[in-house]
Design a protein around this motif. Structure first.
Motif, mmCIF file in Angstrom:
data_model
loop_
_atom_site.group_PDB
_atom_site.id
_atom_site.type_symbol
_atom_site.label_atom_id
_atom_site.label_comp_id
_atom_site.label_asym_id
_atom_site.label_seq_id
_atom_site.Cartn_x
_atom_site.Cartn_y
_atom_site.Cartn_z
ATOM 1 N N GLN A 74 0.162 -7.894 -3.724
ATOM 2 C CA GLN A 74 0.857 -7.874 -2.441
ATOM 3 C C GLN A 74 1.333 -6.448 -2.170
ATOM 4 O O GLN A 74 1.938 -5.821 -3.028
ATOM 5 N N MET A 75 1.013 -5.935 -1.014
ATOM 6 C CA MET A 75 1.506 -4.622 -0.601
ATOM 7 C C MET A 75 1.417 -4.536 0.915
ATOM 8 O O MET A 75 0.603 -5.205 1.547
ATOM 9 N N LYS A 76 2.298 -3.727 1.496
ATOM 10 C CA LYS A 76 2.364 -3.619 2.945
ATOM 11 C C LYS A 76 1.566 -2.424 3.439
ATOM 12 O O LYS A 76 1.668 -1.326 2.892
ATOM 13 N N TRP A 77 0.805 -2.668 4.485
ATOM 14 C CA TRP A 77 -0.038 -1.618 5.056
ATOM 15 C C TRP A 77 0.796 -0.432 5.550
ATOM 16 O O TRP A 77 0.396 0.726 5.410
ATOM 17 N N GLU A 78 1.968 -0.695 6.081
ATOM 18 C CA GLU A 78 2.804 0.378 6.596
ATOM 19 C C GLU A 78 3.217 1.331 5.481
ATOM 20 O O GLU A 78 3.267 2.556 5.674
ATOM 21 N N MET A 79 3.491 0.789 4.294
ATOM 22 C CA MET A 79 3.882 1.629 3.163
ATOM 23 C C MET A 79 2.695 2.467 2.684
ATOM 24 O O MET A 79 2.859 3.625 2.274
ATOM 25 N N VAL A 80 1.500 1.884 2.719
ATOM 26 C CA VAL A 80 0.298 2.631 2.333
ATOM 27 C C VAL A 80 0.102 3.815 3.272
ATOM 28 O O VAL A 80 -0.147 4.948 2.824
ATOM 29 N N GLN A 81 0.232 3.581 4.553
ATOM 30 C CA GLN A 81 0.060 4.665 5.527
ATOM 31 C C GLN A 81 1.070 5.776 5.316
ATOM 32 O O GLN A 81 0.756 6.962 5.444
ATOM 33 N N GLN A 82 2.285 5.384 4.988
ATOM 34 C CA GLN A 82 3.343 6.373 4.806
ATOM 35 C C GLN A 82 3.153 7.171 3.526
ATOM 36 O O GLN A 82 3.362 8.389 3.503
ATOM 37 N N ALA A 83 2.726 6.502 2.444
ATOM 38 C CA ALA A 83 2.569 7.171 1.150
ATOM 39 C C ALA A 83 1.274 7.958 1.046
ATOM 40 O O ALA A 83 1.163 8.864 0.223
ATOM 41 N N MET A 84 0.287 7.619 1.875
ATOM 42 C CA MET A 84 -1.020 8.269 1.811
ATOM 43 C C MET A 84 -1.428 8.781 3.185
ATOM 44 O O MET A 84 -2.333 8.247 3.835
ATOM 45 N N PRO A 85 -0.819 9.852 3.632
ATOM 46 C CA PRO A 85 -1.115 10.356 4.983
ATOM 47 C C PRO A 85 -2.534 10.918 5.139
ATOM 48 O O PRO A 85 -3.019 11.058 6.264
ATOM 49 N N SER A 86 -3.203 11.246 4.013
ATOM 50 C CA SER A 86 -4.559 11.809 4.076
ATOM 51 C C SER A 86 -5.647 10.747 3.955
ATOM 52 O O SER A 86 -6.832 11.075 3.888
ATOM 53 N N LEU A 87 -5.245 9.485 3.935
ATOM 54 C CA LEU A 87 -6.194 8.401 3.698
ATOM 55 C C LEU A 87 -7.257 8.323 4.795
ATOM 56 O O LEU A 87 -6.941 8.277 5.982
ATOM 57 N N ARG A 88 -8.547 8.337 4.372
ATOM 58 C CA ARG A 88 -9.659 8.228 5.305
ATOM 59 C C ARG A 88 -10.481 6.960 5.084
ATOM 60 O O ARG A 88 -11.103 6.441 5.990
ATOM 61 N N ILE A 89 -10.500 6.479 3.837
ATOM 62 C CA ILE A 89 -11.365 5.360 3.473
ATOM 63 C C ILE A 89 -10.525 4.278 2.802
ATOM 64 O O ILE A 89 -9.803 4.548 1.844
ATOM 65 N N VAL A 90 -10.609 3.065 3.308
ATOM 66 C CA VAL A 90 -9.997 1.915 2.641
ATOM 67 C C VAL A 90 -11.064 0.841 2.496
ATOM 68 O O VAL A 90 -11.708 0.465 3.472
ATOM 69 N N ASN A 91 -11.255 0.387 1.281
ATOM 70 C CA ASN A 91 -12.225 -0.669 1.013
ATOM 71 C C ASN A 91 -11.481 -1.776 0.272
ATOM 72 O O ASN A 91 -11.112 -1.614 -0.887
ATOM 73 N N ALA A 92 -11.214 -2.882 0.940
ATOM 74 C CA ALA A 92 -10.477 -3.984 0.346
ATOM 75 C C ALA A 92 -11.296 -5.267 0.469
ATOM 76 O O ALA A 92 -11.791 -5.584 1.551
ATOM 77 N N SER A 93 -11.458 -5.978 -0.645
ATOM 78 C CA SER A 93 -12.213 -7.229 -0.601
ATOM 79 C C SER A 93 -11.660 -8.183 -1.648
ATOM 80 O O SER A 93 -11.240 -7.770 -2.732
ATOM 81 N N TRP A 94 -11.660 -9.469 -1.302
ATOM 82 C CA TRP A 94 -11.178 -10.517 -2.201
ATOM 83 C C TRP A 94 -9.742 -10.251 -2.654
ATOM 84 O O TRP A 94 -9.393 -10.412 -3.811
#
Length: 847
Positions: A801-821
């Motif tokens: 479990q993790m919140k997308w908003e926190m990911v965006q805030q902690a990883m401002p350089s994020l270009r690729i997200v691959n999430a499955s299952w």
């Protein structure tokens, strides 16, 4: 490709002369004379190689030079080997000369003198056929410029498509309108026009993925069988179908597709004899809006495959604007696809006009000019392109030939490597890079060999000579193929330049299903023997082949991956032990390989050993720890392997170590993780832990000083006990780490060291399969620290479990997200797909 042969030999010779101290003066003098002559010739060999296509006499001269260089290289290898055998304690070069082997000394000295005399004469002959402008100082400067690689990674998007939007929309509209029967669609046009590209764009479209329940892609080569086509269809459906006859194969296809809406692409169909297709077609279930797309150069083929005129698409040539757009996106990729110099733009548009709107020609010439940074080089390329077109009005083949002629010497051998593979074969980058390193095609230049191999691969992909098939989640290329027109050029050049011949005496051979033992008989020329089977196929190695293998005494590269043996594999490996010049050995995915025999301990020149996916392999032999030249050791996915032996820390040249299993505290003969701290050149490391006592309390810092380490994988597959999580929590990876993969991690919370301060250089993070529920508070950063992560993959983490908003805030350089299952990622704006640069797309292959 004499310039390529000379380039490889000179690097090998220079390294040998620099490393060895006690060299007999007579031999040193001869080798240094040879070195000087070849260095003088290098500035005009490239032009001589080009001119030999038009001059039969010059072609013969260059062939003789090539053979002499190969012979000199064999002499050099024999001398080094004799040295190692003559004085193992000091291993000084040519120590054998001070022993009883006077005959070797006499014959070698005599032959080297003869080679030098012949090469001196050849140099004068070559010069007599070249104009003065080809041997001046300018040519030497251009050659030096050409030898310097400008980029070590892809510099533009290999999925780039220009001017085909209308084509793809038209095909998609037809697919949506399919009625109860099977709809046939034909894409017809000349080679290089973009037929396959259009089909791929449609096939991979997100709407098509949702519309069709089953999608199958079949590459139909010029040499194929009905059975091969059916097996290819089944592989697309996830069925290996080993051992089934044609009737059973067709029954399975029908069963998989019954009641489903499906799409089949039959790419690049040539033959007008379509009896094979009629049999397959009759076995396909009809209805449900299913469709078949056929790409072909022959309109009659499409019509015989039931394509009507209303469903026949003929792609047009790119117009002037789209042609220029495609060209500048590639040729000016370093500046974001924009031309910043009007002089370059004038020459570029002149070149593009000669490409006549053919995408393949535009991409090839654009990829070539990407590596040319001086105006005079662009002007010269434009003039040469005009000359090529004057001899051959085919703009695609003219651009490809020019691209080959302009390749740096070290890339020509790499490019010709593709001649061994069958048509439409998908090739892994790893096999190519390992081959190139093993045979010495990769110029080292005081850098890691794996880095040099990656540079060579990028040099070919950036020049648009190699097509990308599959990428890892972080965008790095996993597999590739070549266009059939590029393959035509490769085969022609490989045969003319003596790289690959189908008859006896070839220096490079591929194993595609089987190999004739006659090709190995007394073949002292053979340098490389590789598995070139297509995906899902297996090689059959006969006893006849095994008996002849030892006769190939100068073999450098032996890749037997995905092979089945008629005899016990131990018999084959005993033969391999006699190949003392071997530098690359792959036994990957060979069964049942239980152990490596003692006969292999003679392979002191080995640089790469791959035993990955050998599920029955129980141990790594201790003699491997004496292979000082070993750079790559891959024992990943070996389920029966217990641990590595002591002494691993002595392999100071090791750059890649995969599948490392440390010994437990009770296994005194095994290697502990503490030994890894001595492997200071490691760039890639794969660790497999099962129990907590595999990491001692005093070993948690074993990795921290591995400053060259860029890629680290930690797997806890089939681990036991709860103590392992506590030990891993104390483990300290190096701060300079570039990519981290956690697999089957058994902890509920990520390790405390997985934070943006401890791993401040991390660019890619993959976490897959395990019990992970949440991320440690330190993961989100402290004191305004944020991650530099650009790519994130989360796979098969049912409790995370993790919140997308926190990911965006902690990883401002994020270009690729691959999430499955990952069903608990409810706040993520994805539905079992991946996010890349603002576009949602299916997940790609893991590293």
């Amino acid at each position: 490709m004499v310039d390529a042969v000379v380039s490889v030999f000179l690097e090998r010779l220079l390294n040998t002369l620099a490393e060895e101290g006690r060299i007999l003066n007579e031999f040193r003098d001869q080798f240094e004379k040879l070195q000087n002559e070849l260095q003088l010739m290098q500035c005009f060999l490239k032009d001589a190689d080009k001119q030999k296509r038009k001059n039969q006499t010059l072609r013969g001269i260059m062939t003789n030079l090539r053979e002499l260089i190969y012979e000199a290289e064999d002499i050099l290898a024999d001398c080094k080997l004799q040295s190692m055998e003559g004085n193992q304690s000091s291993a000084t070069w040519l120590a054998c000369i001070y022993s009883s082997k006077l005959q070797f000394q006499y014959q070698t000295g005599k032959r080297l003198k003869e080679i030098n005399e012949k090469i001196t004469g050849i140099k004068q002959n070559i010069l007599s056929y070249l104009s003065p402008s080809m041997t001046n100082e300018t040519g030497r400067i251009d050659a030096n410029i050409d030898q310097m690689p400008r980029w070590s990674s892809p510099v533009y998007d290999h999925t780039l498509v220009v001017g085909l939007e209308g084509d793809t929309k038209k095909i998609k509209d037809w697919l949506f309108k399919a009625d109860a029967v099977i709809q046939e669609i034909g894409i017809v046009g000349m080679g290089g026009l973009g037929k396959t590209t259009i089909a791929q764009k449609v096939f991979n479209d997100r709407e098509m993925e949702d519309w069709f329940e089953r999608r199958m892609w079949v590459s139909v080569s010029q040499t194929f069988s009905e059975e091969q086509i059916m097996r290819s269809i089944l592989r697309s459906l996830g069925d290996a179908s080993v051992g089934d006859d044609r009737g059973e194969l067709l029954r399975k296809i029908n069963q998989y597709l019954l009641g489903k809406r499906y799409l089949i692409v039959m790419d690049d169909v040539w033959s007008l004899d379509l009896s094979w297709w009629y049999k397959i077609y009759e076995g396909l279930p009809k209805g449900n809006g299913s469709s078949i797309i056929i790409t072909t150069r022959n309109e009659e083929v499409a019509k015989r495959m039931r394509v009507t005129e209303e469903r026949l698409h003929r792609p047009k040539f790119l117009d002037k604007d789209d042609s220029w757009l495609l060209f500048r996106k590639i040729a000016f990729a370093a500046s974001g696809g924009e031309c910043i110099n009007s002089d370059f733009e004038i020459v570029g548009k002149e070149i593009v006009q000669k490409c006549k709107g053919l995408p393949l020609a535009i991409k090839a010439i654009g990829g070539l000019l990407l590596y040319k940074s001086h105006y005079r080089e662009w002007r010269r390329i434009a003039d040469n392109f005009r000359d090529e077109l004057a001899e051959n009005d085919d703009s695609v083949m003219a651009s490809l030939q020019l691209s080959y002629d302009e390749l740096p010497a070290y890339l020509k051998s790499c490019f010709l490597s593709f001649s061994l593979y069958p048509e439409d074969c998908v090739i892994t980058k790893q096999q190519l890079v390992h081959w190139w390193i093993g045979e010495g095609f990769v110029p080292l230049r005081n850098r890691p060999s794996t880095e040099g191999g990656e540079d060579c691969f990028s040099g070919l992909t950036n020049r648009c000579l190699v097509e990308v098939v599959e990428k890892t989640y972080n965008g790095s290329i996993y597999s590739c193929k070549i266009h059939d027109m590029v393959r035509d050029l490769v085969i022609t050049r490989a045969e003319n330049d003596g790289f690959f011949k189908t008859d006896k005496g070839s220096r490079h051979l591929g194993i595609n299903g089987y190999i004739d033992g006659k090709q190995l008989m007394n073949n002292h020329k053979l340098r490389a023997l590789l598995s070139t089977t297509k995906t899902g196929e297996v090689n059959k190695i006969t006893s006849r082949v095994t008996g002849k293998l030892s006769e190939c005494r100068y073999l450098r590269v032996l890749d037997l991956c995905k092979s089945a043996f008629e005899m016990p594999i131990s018999g084959l490996l005993c033969q391999v032990g006699s190949l003392q010049h071997l530098t690359y050995l792959s036994l990957s995915n060979t069964h049942p390989l239980i152990e490596l025999p003692s006969s292999l301990k003679k392979l002191n020149n080995l640089q790469i050993l791959d035993v990955s996916y050998c599920q029955s392999l129980k141990s790594v032999p201790s003699y491997l720890m004496n292979f000082k030249k070993l750079r790559i050791l891959d024992a990943s996915h070996c389920g029966s392997l217990e641990y590595f032996p002591k002494g691993l820390g002595r392999l100071s040249n090791l750059e890649v170590l995969l599948g490392f299993r440390p010994a437990r505290s009770s296994q005194s003969e095994g290697c502990r993780i503490a030994e890894l701290k001595n492997l200071t050149r490691l760039r890639t490391l794969g660790l497999h832990f099962k129990r907590d006592d595999e990491i001692g309390d005093d070993e948690v810092n074993a990795l921290v000083n591995l400053q060259e380490l860029q890629f680290l994988t930690i797997s806890c597959f089939d681990s036991h006990g709860d103590g392992l999580v506590d030990k891993l929590d104390k483990l300290c990876p190096p701060r300079e780490l570039h990519e981290l993969c956690l697999q089957f991690y058994t902890g509920k919370v990520t390790p405390v060291w997985l934070n943006p301060i401890s791993l401040h250089m991390l660019r890619y993070l993959s976490i897959s399969s395990g019990n992970l529920e949440k991320l440690h508070p330190s993961f989100w950063g402290e004191a305004n620290a944020v991650w530099r992560i650009e790519g994130l993959m989360l796979e098969s983490l049912s409790d995370l479990q993790m919140k997308w908003e926190m990911v965006q805030q902690a990883m401002p350089s994020l270009r690729i997200v691959n999430a499955s299952w990952c069903p608990e990622l409810v706040s993520f704006p994805i539905d079992d797909v991946g996010f890349r640069g603002g576009v949602w797309a299916k997940g790609e292959r893991r590293r």
